[in-house]
Design a protein around this motif. Structure first.
Motif, PDB file in Angstrom:
ATOM      1  N   THR A   1      52.385  61.663  14.694  1.00  0.00           N
ATOM      2  CA  THR A   1      51.905  62.498  15.819  1.00  0.00           C
ATOM      3  C   THR A   1      50.392  62.430  15.924  1.00  0.00           C
ATOM      4  OG1 THR A   1      51.853  64.461  14.391  1.00  0.00           O
ATOM      5  CG2 THR A   1      53.889  64.036  15.619  1.00  0.00           C
TER       6      THR A   1
ATOM      7  N   GLN B   1      56.235  67.331  23.233  1.00  0.00           N
ATOM      8  CA  GLN B   1      57.146  68.455  23.465  1.00  0.00           C
ATOM      9  C   GLN B   1      58.480  67.955  24.011  1.00  0.00           C
ATOM     10  OE1 GLN B   1      56.740  71.446  22.612  1.00  0.00           O
ATOM     11  NE2 GLN B   1      54.566  71.977  22.512  1.00  0.00           N
ATOM     12  N   SER B   2      58.418  67.028  24.952  1.00  0.00           N
ATOM     13  CA  SER B   2      59.659  66.494  25.527  1.00  0.00           C
ATOM     14  C   SER B   2      60.447  65.712  24.495  1.00  0.00           C
ATOM     15  CB  SER B   2      59.340  65.609  26.736  1.00  0.00           C
ATOM     16  OG  SER B   2      58.650  66.343  27.724  1.00  0.00           O
TER      17      SER B   2
ATOM     18  N   ILE C   1      60.459  66.180  21.254  1.00  0.00           N
ATOM     19  CA  ILE C   1      61.090  67.142  20.333  1.00  0.00           C
ATOM     20  C   ILE C   1      62.266  67.826  20.998  1.00  0.00           C
ATOM     21  CG2 ILE C   1      60.680  69.289  19.086  1.00  0.00           C
ATOM     22  CD1 ILE C   1      57.824  68.353  18.611  1.00  0.00           C
ATOM     23  N   LYS C   2      62.064  68.181  22.275  1.00  0.00           N
ATOM     24  CA  LYS C   2      63.144  68.870  22.978  1.00  0.00           C
ATOM     25  C   LYS C   2      64.368  67.966  23.122  1.00  0.00           C
ATOM     26  CE  LYS C   2      64.078  71.419  27.233  1.00  0.00           C
ATOM     27  NZ  LYS C   2      63.521  71.901  28.512  1.00  0.00           N
TER      28      LYS C   2
ATOM     29  N   ASP D   1      54.336  62.608  25.445  1.00  0.00           N
ATOM     30  CA  ASP D   1      54.757  63.985  25.668  1.00  0.00           C
ATOM     31  C   ASP D   1      55.592  64.422  24.471  1.00  0.00           C
ATOM     32  OD1 ASP D   1      55.450  66.435  26.557  1.00  0.00           O
ATOM     33  OD2 ASP D   1      56.330  65.779  28.450  1.00  0.00           O
TER      34      ASP D   1
ATOM     35  N   TYR E   1      49.775  67.966  18.587  1.00  0.00           N
ATOM     36  CA  TYR E   1      50.208  67.878  19.970  1.00  0.00           C
ATOM     37  C   TYR E   1      49.055  67.386  20.826  1.00  0.00           C
ATOM     38  CZ  TYR E   1      54.332  70.514  18.580  1.00  0.00           C
ATOM     39  OH  TYR E   1      55.486  70.914  17.982  1.00  0.00           O
TER      40      TYR E   1
END
Length: 1697
Positions: A246, A117-118, A120-121, A115, A419
């Protein structure tokens, strides 16, 4: 992951499964004869289709005999006897069921992708606890450094006044502190190079193991720069590695997903496992079969022993019973009495049998008892039955860049972080969502239409070429996965279960289903969609249908094919088989319902249910776009993709133009396709995108029935009323004759419109793209890259389509004209066109440039006012743009008129009713070279504008607007006649007033003596006797001590003493005269003379006196120092009580012609208005240097009269008074002496303007020269005739005494109509006082007496109208034209409009031509009938109607007429020689079907032979030939009715025409009632496939398609036609009667007025010539003869009507 092998059927790929404890047993595996397994369901389906069962592993067929199938159907044989069960697999399935029931619940499904996005967040965003509400948040106050969430920050923190300017930001991540970990957080200020680490002061000073006291230590500031440089260098590498990480993470996820789902590379292992399973299955089958055979032997042995014991048991039972009965009988025999009653012999025999009965039980055992012999060697062989080769140990491992070897090619890094994709979710997890959607009313299945997929230069819908590699359609999906089409229930296209067959001219709603290229695509009719929907619903579960046998698949068979792209099964026909791979051949299939050609394997085919083989019929229709060809010679895939985007799965309208058969027996429709929504023609769209060209650009395209009207944007011109005043801003300037303004109050409306358009549209969204802009249509256009004013989207109206996908638009809200690409256009929302255009086109009224072209400085002057608030006065609303006057009132003390500024700076002059700059001081005129833009600008209220880029001025846009004739106001100084008048221009009045005052001051102050040697023509200055003022003058006559002078500024003559003359100062002589000599242009006296009649002079004088304001327009160049002009007045018509006054411009030149007081002089118009003369129209008004030429004329004129040789000091270019006086005297003298003008000959005819035209021959002389003129010359001929009638209507008693000579021009009377015409004397016969006259405008020669000739040659300036022509390529047979040939040609073409084609240059004044009347080429026709021969010696071409054999025909005629004439080789012609035969007889033989005259055998109708009969006239096709409907008796009528009924029954079944010949009998369909009638062929157009027929029983003629004509049965031609064509005897039509009047008289006399009694008097060729009488025996047309509509004649030849 479950590593257990999943067992599936190799045919349907469905998993085997077994259900225990229920009535259903699942889908169990069965053995085929080859030993491999197949599921029970597939075997059952294939048996139902009576197809051989093919093993999908070894591809061997297992065929069941018809006996087995019959027994199986009757259930007399068990299913599992033919197909044994695979017990091994059944055991495994049972074990799986048992283990499944005992297993624990599965764990949560593994997430294959990281994941990102998670990650990076979590990395980029730091979260903390809000100090107020204690919730997690990622925000903090920037000033307070306090963690606060959005809600608490806005509701509480910012409420305090001191915190109101604080800002919320993301929580800053705490970086690694720069403190020492050893010495309690002291700052690391130094760097030890020996240890390569940062140290603090204590590390440097304090001793110890880690002390750096004696090391090479430097300050951190010194090394930080090196560190930063290293960080900057490594940063791109870190970013690259991050992106590669990635990408690798996504690749790992894909691999995990593929392994879990057995796709991708891991599927190879799955297939490997399936192969191993099938091989062991075969071995298992062999073992199971051998086991069953052995066991069957033992079981059989066991069963045989059991059966033998059972038999022995039964035998023993019977024997025991019989023995017991015998024992009882023997016991009874002991009684003698009873013994006598018994048959003891029989009893003895039975007892003996019992005694010999078998009773001992024994068993037959051979010497070799049954035993088991086992071959243990086979077990060793089985262990080596299958073995694996290759690497069985393969794992994945991560490596860095440095670990990669040189042999590894490093792939490029991705341009951005990669992604993970969104994987499709299991539909079982969304069951509730599906159920919720199911509650809503779901659409029917096939309201979906084709989805397009592009592949291999084709675009397909619902399928693609090679569906194994196809991708899913981009279209929006819904419901069961298909897009809903746009179905419009329009009335003209009603859906029907039994639609009519497509034919030429049909229009049909369709869907395009597959596109290969524009000349090869397939469509489905909209009315068939219900059938398509039903079929596709039926085929949803076609995967369960059996596969066809690989060896039984053959070309031409129908199957079901699975299209992966659209996820549906479709009917297909096998068209090819590629057997390169024998084990897995590739089949080329054609989808008969959608049109695509696919390449599929045997796994994607299923057997088609027999009921669907022929029902419905194939629904795909092959089409080709008509009238277009590829621009580059071949179509490309981009062309097909463009059509896909235009159609966009929507309905279209098909218009069939032609139906043709292809080589493979199919039918292709040449058609036009237009989208129903938007009406986009595919052919025109391809041409617009520069991909195709049209073969016939002028081919009409039919309108779509029921189509919606296009959106149009309305102009706001009606908002500007005449004489109204508005406040406006200038928004766009092209030139002073074209600029755009917007009302002040509309500025906010425009800004709001731009904002709404920006929110509505985006270039990134292609929805609503415009693929075929239409001129005049309105669209939304992206103007961001074309205009620099910050506007993004605007409304645009298509102005022009320059080609190559470009569009020129006019922005109606600003007036700008842009050239954009079609991709910048979008369909506009209807809400944006409710507002009319905000900018209005205007032009400065009353001003025009001198040379019909504005210069750049004038545009720059107008641009000074752009953006300012101006006051607009509407002066003219009659033309396309508003004529306005603009005023800048920013400075109330200095109001600026823009129109006046244009005149002041000499960019323009005023004209018409407007008097701009009339009162301006002469000093205000700009006479320097300084630009008007150089003046300092004042503060002004301006419209805020955004920065614009520099504007390039197009020279063509500076051309002046055509405002009609440039009318300059003038004052008439002197008037004598329309050919002589003097005027002065009003707008020059102030200039000459100033000159006049200067002259007075100069000569009043200067006392100089005049000279004594004055001469005629000298310029001078003298005191006028009447006004006692000094005036400029010219001497026109010397009279002793007095002189007659002409005042050149006042156009009057006066006699003054010589002593009063003084020299004209040079500064006064350099300015032109105020009086301009003029004459009315384009008119001449009605009698053709030079002198105007008194009535014309007085009429024009009255008009000039009535109107207070007179305007003139200059036409062409000066002639005899006189300016040609048109005189205009502005006339006002008083309205009624409730009606407004109406005003209009009136031309006095035309008024004179309308009153009959003059005639048009085309010679003046032709010479005075040359090309480009408009540019010099106002150049005579220029005053740049101050010379006289700038005010008066275009070319310099002599100062003196031609007869005066003396020099003069004073020079002028003005027409001198001497010339004016001499002309007047000459005119008076000519009037007194005679009206005769002597000329040597008429002007020759002007050359024809075109090589091909319509002309009218008027005469043919004995040499075959044809005199003709263009039909456009008819007006000139009428003008000549009327003018000569006016001039010579009075008789001349002296004419008969006049002498004439040969060659002299004259005016001669023509005896037939008693009118005068222009002529030339050919011969003079003095004895009879007659001359032979050649009429030059018509060509004929006639004798005319002297008294009917006139010497006064009028209209000599008009050229001769008749041209001398000769028929090209032919000559007379004997070298001289005979009378018969000349009469025939004269009768055929004279006074008839003919097609004339000039084929060469004139020879001796004679023009070679090709002549055609109606459909007959005269040149070739004369050769055909041996009246002429070809000059090159070639033989005549035999002509007939075209036959069906196109390879033998070559079209001769290429004009717009029917192209039915063909040429044939002489070798192929079966015509006999025409030598010595009458051509009328030849025509008769040809019409009668003479085999010797016409190639081909055809039948005609018999002739009507009665000489007297009753008839009616129900139709009139021609005034010369009448169609007589014959009245029969009742018995004959019954015959005709029976024949008619039979034609209706059998007509449709008659064969098509076999050869097309003139006058051939046939039957033809009449479209008004749909009935068949007898007909005869008149004409045929092969190019249009149209045929003209005459319905012989009724007389009417129609042009119909070839498909509506059939061969006629010989039975139907026994009766003659019921309609007869005939001419009237003894009468001739009056040629003066107009056709419309004649038609009415015919209708009143003949139409439905019968019955008439007809009597055949004679024949004109084949046509009977008859008399029509009523019941009283009188001629029916007697009244027409009495009223002179018919001329009665006794000659048979005169019956030509």
């Amino acid at each position: 992951m479950d590593l257990k092998l999943k067992k599936s059927c190799p045919n349907c790929s469905q998993l085997y499964h077994l259900k225990l404890g229920s009535q259903t047993k699942g889908n169990i595996p069965l053995f085929l004869s080859c030993g491999h397994s197949m599921c029970e369901t597939c075997i059952g389906h294939i048996i139902k289709f009576a197809e051989p069962i093919e093993c999908k592993v070894c591809h061997r067929d297992m065929e069941l005999s018809s006996t087995d199938l019959a027994l199986l159907e009757q259930k007399k044989i068990k299913f599992y006897q033919l197909f044994p069960a695979n017990l091994t697999l059944l055991g495994e399935l049972a074990l799986q069921v048992i283990e499944h029931n005992s297993e624990a619940p599965k764990k949560k499904e593994e997430n294959y992708f990281i994941d990102l996005q998670s990650v990076i967040k979590d990395t980029d965003i730091t979260q903390g606890q809000c100090m107020e509400c204690h919730n997690r948040t990622s925000k903090m106050c920037q000033q307070c450094a306090t963690i606060l969430c959005d809600t608490c920050f806005n509701k509480s923190h910012k409420n305090f006044i001191i915190f109101k300017n604080h800002v919320l930001q993301n929580i800053e991540r705490i970086m690694q502190p720069n403190t020492c970990k050893v010495h309690n957080g002291k700052s690391l200020d130094y760097f030890c190079k020996d240890c390569s680490k940062s140290i603090c002061m204590d590390c440097l000073v304090v001793g110890g193991d880690k002390c750096c006291k004696n090391h090479n230590v430097v300050s951190m500031q010194e090394v930080n720069e090196d560190f930063m440089e290293g960080i900057n260098d490594i940063c791109p590498k870190v970013d690259e590695t991050y992106r590669r990480l990635t990408k690798t993470a996504v690749d790992v996820g894909h691999l995990l997903h593929n392994i879990e789902n057995e796709t991708g590379p891991s599927s190879e292992l799955t297939r490997l496992l399936a192969t191993i399973e099938q091989h062991f299955s075969k071995l298992t089958a062999a073992i199971q079969k051998h086991r069953n055979e052995i066991i069957d032997i033992v079981v059989k042995l066991k069963c045989s022993e059991k059966e033998s014991l059972r038999k022995a048991k039964c035998d023993l039972e019977k024997t025991i019973k019989k023995a017991r009965m015998i024992i009882n009988a023997i016991s009874i025999c002991s009684d003698a009495e009873k013994a006598k009653q018994m048959n003891l012999s029989v009893l003895l025999d039975d007892a003996q049998q019992i005694a010999q009965a078998p009773w001992f039980l024994s068993k037959d055992e051979s010497n070799d008892p049954l035993k088991i012999v086992v071959n243990d060697d086979l077990c060793a062989l089985v262990s080596d039955y299958i073995h694996l080769e290759g690497n069985a140990d393969s794992v994945y491992k991560l490596k860095s860049t440095t670990e990669l070897g040189e042999c590894v090619e490093i792939p490029p890094a991705p341009v951005a972080p990669v992604y993970p994709p969104e994987l499709p979710k299991d539909v079982r997890q969304t069951k509730q969502l599906v159920e919720k959607r199911a509650k809503n009313s779901a659409p029917d299945f096939f309201k979906s239409v084709p989805h397009y997929h592009s592949k291999s230069a084709s675009v397909s819908s619902l399928n693609s070429a090679g569906s194994g590699d196809s991708t899913k359609s981009y279209s929006t999906m819904y419901g069961d996965g298909f897009q809903r089409p746009m179905v419009q229930p329009v009335q003209p296209f009603v859906e029907s279960n039994h639609p009519r067959q497509l034919q030429e001219g049909s229009q049909e709603l369709i869907y395009i289903t597959h596109i290969v290229n524009p000349h090869d695509f397939f469509v489905q009719r909209s009315c068939h969609q219900s059938m398509v929907k039903e079929m596709l619903r039926e085929f949803r579960n076609a995967v369960s249908l059996p596969q066809p046998s690989l060896n039984r698949v053959a070309q031409g068979k129908l199957y079901l094919m699975f299209n992966k792209a659209d996820n549906m099964w479709q009917r297909c026909r096998v068209v090819s088989i590629n057997q390169k791979n024998i084990n897995n051949p590739v089949f080329g299939v054609f989808c008969i319902d959608f049109g695509s050609t696919e390449s599929v394997s045997i796994d994607e085919l299923r057997l088609l249910p027999p009921a669907r083989v022929h029902s419905p019929y194939p629904l795909a229709i092959n089409c080709s776009l008509a009238n277009c060809q590829p621009k580059t010679g071949t179509w490309t895939s981009d062309d097909a993709y463009l059509i896909q985007k235009i159609i966009d799965n929507k309905q279209a309208v098909l218009h069939v133009r032609n139906i043709r058969s292809t080589t493979n027996g199919s039918v292709t429709f040449d058609c036009d396709v237009t989208t129903f929504e938007g009406e986009i023609s595919l052919a025109h769209a391809l041409v617009f995108h520069d991909r195709a060209k049209m073969l016939n650009p002028k081919l009409p395209y039919p309108k779509i029935k029921g189509a919606m009207e296009k959106h149009r944007l309305y102009s706001n011109h009606s908002d500007f009323k005449h004489k109204s005043i508005e406040e406006v801003y200038i928004t766009q300037i092209v030139s002073p004759d074209k600029f755009f303004v917007r009302k002040r109050h509309l500025q906010k409306v425009f800004e709001k419109l731009c904002e709404d358009l920006d929110q509505e549209y985006s270039l990134n969204v292609t929805t609503g793209s415009v693929y075929l802009p239409e001129i005049g249509a309105v669209y939304a256009v992206n103007v961001e890259k074309y205009r620099g004013d910050g506007t993004t989207w605007a409304r645009g109206v298509v102005h022009e389509l320059p080609g190559r996908g470009r569009v020129r638009l006019l922005l109606p809200d600003t007036g700008a004209l842009l050239l954009v690409h079609w991709t910048d256009l979008r369909q506009i929302n209807p809400k944006f066109i409710t507002l009319c255009s905000l900018a209005t086109e205007c032009h400065l009224a009353g001003v025009t440039p001198l040379h019909q072209k504005w210069n750049a400085a004038s545009v720059a002057l107008l641009q000074r006012f752009e953006g300012r608030l101006l006051e607009l006065h509407v002066e003219d609303t009659r033309r396309g743009s508003l004529g306005v006057a603009l005023y800048d009132k920013a400075d109330e003390d200095n109001i600026v008129c823009v129109n006046t500024e244009m005149i002041k700076h000499k960019f323009a002059v005023t004209f018409g009713l407007f008097m701009f700059n009339k009162n301006a001081d002469i000093e205000d005129q700009v006479v320097t070279n300084k630009s008007p833009l150089d003046r300092p600008k004042k503060e002004n209220q301006t419209l805020q504008k955004k920065t614009k880029s520099s504007i390039k001025i197009n020279e063509k846009e500076l051309e002046a607007k055509d405002k009609g004739p440039i009318k300059l106001e003038a004052k008439v100084l002197h008037y004598q006649s329309p050919s002589l008048l003097y005027v002065s221009l009003v707008h020059q009045q102030k200039t000459f007033n100033d000159l006049y005052e200067q002259i007075q001051s100069y000569y009043s102050a200067k006392k100089s003596q005049g000279k004594t040697n004055w001469a005629v023509g000298d310029r001078c200055c003298t005191v006028c006797n009447q006004s006692q003022t000094w005036r400029r003058a010219a001497i026109i006559e010397m009279q002793d001590d007095n002189v007659k002078v002409f005042y050149s500024d006042f156009a009057c003559i006066e006699t003054v003493p010589v002593a009063s003359l003084v020299d004209l100062a040079p500064e006064f002589a350099s300015i032109g005269d105020a009086a301009i000599k003029c004459h009315l242009c384009g008119i001449m006296p009605a009698d053709g003379g030079e002198e105007w009649p008194t009535i014309t002079k007085e009429y024009l004088k009255e008009l000039l006196d009535v109107y207070q304001r007179i305007f003139i327009t200059k036409l062409g160049d000066f002639k005899n120092k006189s300016m040609p002009i048109e005189v205009w007045v502005y006339h006002t018509i008083q309205g009624g009580a409730l009606e407004p006054n109406k005003s209009e411009w009136r031309c006095l030149n035309r008024k004179i012609i309308e009153q009959g007081l003059g005639v048009p002089d085309k010679s003046q118009l032709g010479s005075n208005t040359p090309e480009g003369s408009k540019d010099d129209m106002l150049s005579f008004l220029q005053n740049v240097t101050g010379s006289i030429t700038e005010w008066l004329q275009l070319e310099p004129l002599a100062t003196k009269p031609k007869e005066n040789k003396r020099s003069s000091k004073s020079k002028s270019n003005t027409p001198s008074p001497v010339e004016w006086y001499d002309m007047k005297a000459q005119s008076e003298e000519a009037t007194d002496n005679s009206n005769t003008v002597y000329i040597s000959d008429w002007l020759p005819p002007e050359p024809f303007h075109f090589k091909e035209f319509t002309g009218t021959p008027t005469y043919i002389d004995n040499n075959g020269v044809i005199y003709l003129h263009d039909v456009a010359q008819q007006d000139t001929l009428d003008l000549i005739r009327k003018a000569l009638d006016v001039r010579f209507k009075a008789p001349d008693p002296k004419a008969k005494y006049v002498k004439w000579t040969v060659g002299e021009p004259c005016i001669a009377l023509y005896y037939l109509d008693n009118r005068f015409y222009r002529g030339r004397v050919i011969d003079v016969i003095k004895e009879n006082n007659v001359c032979l006259i050649h009429y030059i405008d018509y060509g004929n020669e006639e004798m005319c007496s002297f008294e009917n000739l006139r010497k006064s040659v009028a209209l000599h300036q008009i050229p001769t109208q008749a041209h001398r022509c000769a028929l090209a390529r032919i000559r007379p047979v004997d070298g001289q034209w005979d009378r018969q040939a000349l009469d025939y040609v004269h009768k055929s073409v004279v006074e008839k409009q003919c097609y004339v084609k000039i084929v060469g240059e004139p020879i001796g004044g004679v023009i070679p031509i090709e002549l055609k009347y109606d459909k007959l080429w005269i040149n070739d026709h004369l050769v055909d009938f041996e009246m002429a021969v070809y000059t090159d010696g070639s033989k005549p071409i035999v002509r007939k109607f075209a036959s069906n054999k196109k390879e033998k025909a070559a079209i001769v005629e290429v004009s717009s007429e029917p192209d039915y004439i063909v040429e044939e080789d002489e070798s192929n012609s079966s015509f006999k020689s025409l030598d010595g035969k009458d051509w009328n007889k030849l025509i008769e033989d040809e019409e009668n079907g003479d085999k010797d005259c016409l190639e081909g055998n055809f039948i005609t109708f018999p002739k009507f032979v009665q000489d007297e009969f009753l008839c009616n006239i129900t139709i009139i096709n021609d005034t010369k030939i009448l169609d007589l409907g014959i009245v029969h008796n009742d018995a004959t009528n019954v015959l005709y009715e029976d024949m008619f009924d039979e034609i209706q029954r059998e007509g449709e079944n008659m064969p098509a025409l076999n050869g097309i010949f003139e006058n051939k009998a046939c039957i033809a369909l009449f479209h008004e009632d749909g009935q068949w009638y007898r007909a005869t062929i008149l004409e045929y157009s092969e190019r249009k496939s149209k045929i003209k027929v005459r319905y012989v029983d009724y007389g009417n003629k129609e042009i119909i398609t070839l498909a509506d004509v059939r061969e006629i049965s010989e039975v139907w031609i026994t009766l003659p036609p019921a309609s007869l064509q005939a001419k009237l005897y003894g009468v001739q039509i009056n040629p003066e009667i107009e056709m419309n009047i004649l038609s009415k008289e015919y209708a009143n006399t003949f139409l439905d007025k019968g019955p008439f009694r007809a009597k055949v008097i004679t024949y004109d060729g084949d046509l009977p010539v008859v008399e029509l009488k009523n019941d009283d025996g009188e001629l029916t047309y007697k009244e027409l003869i009495q009223r002179k509509i018919f001329f009665k004649t006794d000659s048979v030849d005169a019956s030509n009507i």
